[in-house]
Design an enzyme around this catalytic site. Structure first.
Site, PDB file in Angstrom:
ATOM      1  N   HIS A   1       0.859  -1.184   0.000  1.00  0.00           N
ATOM      2  CA  HIS A   1       0.000   0.000   0.000  1.00  0.00           C
ATOM      3  C   HIS A   1       0.896   1.235   0.000  1.00  0.00           C
ATOM      4  CE1 HIS A   1      -3.631   2.297   0.578  1.00  0.00           C
ATOM      5  NE2 HIS A   1      -2.992   3.003   1.499  1.00  0.00           N
TER       6      HIS A   1
ATOM      7  N   ALA B   1      10.650   3.223  -2.697  1.00  0.00           N
ATOM      8  CA  ALA B   1      10.676   2.529  -1.396  1.00  0.00           C
ATOM      9  C   ALA B   1      10.017   1.155  -1.504  1.00  0.00           C
ATOM     10  CB  ALA B   1       9.976   3.383  -0.336  1.00  0.00           C
TER      11      ALA B   1
END
Length: 195
Positions: free
Chosen positions: A108, A177
């Site tokens: 997410h 990331a």
């Protein structure tokens, strides 16, 4: 032991491509057994086929409800020996059976529990982060359960929100990331499950 993966996708497949690249480079001891897309004409399908990974398209509208749609996914997964199911930009709810409990991972693009839930994906998340004036965002890799963007967190990676950020520039940092975090989460899960 090589981790056997299934990857569920709905769009461009940048997460899928990252897994392919990590495996090819020898940084992730895994094999993608099958890719399942909820949309037929997306780049993720092309990426999977180019990598010669078995690929299935299962469209929600063909089934009309989450239960039948999920059963179709489970039928395809059942043809393969799968250790982990990875939701990489998968925009539909997968109601997984008991045998996959604790083995379905999702990424997410925010630091859950903030900015999660139904309708919170992609640019919607980044726009909400910016509108709230946050100074930090990031990604979360978690074990999925019956709720959207919910379940035990495996790991999170933070990125700064810069004063001149747009949803696109923030998304770039968060995706960078994610490219590091998701393979690491797979390795952590493999250790936990003794794969």
């Amino acid at each position: 032991m090589t981790i056997k993966l299934a990857v569920l996708v709905s769009g461009g497949g940048t997460g899928l491509q990252n897994f392919i690249d990590e495996i090819t480079a020898g940084r992730l001891d895994a094999k993608i057994e099958v890719v399942i897309s909820s949309r037929p004409r997306v780049l993720a399908v092309d990426r999977a086929r180019q990598a010669r990974i078995p690929t299935e398209v299962i469209e929600w509208r063909t089934y009309g409800n989450d239960e039948a749609f999920s059963a179709a996914i489970t039928d395809v997964l059942g043809r393969f020996d799968i250790d982990l199911v990875l939701c990489a930009g998968f925009l539909r709810k997968y109601l997984f059976p008991e045998r996959y409990k604790g083995r379905v991972l999702n990424t997410h693009p925010a630091l859950l529990p903030k900015y999660g839930g139904k309708g919170m994906y992609g640019h919607h998340v980044h726009e909400a982060v910016l509108a709230a004036g946050e100074t930090e965002s990031g990604c979360t890799i978690h074990i999925t359960d019956e709720e959207y963007d919910h379940g035990p967190i495996i790991l999170q990676r933070s990125v700064p929100v810069l004063p001149d950020d747009t949803p696109d520039t923030l998304a770039e940092r968060v995706q960078a990331a994610e490219r590091e975090a998701f393979p690491e989460a797979i390795r952590l899960m493999a250790k936990r499950l003794n794969l």
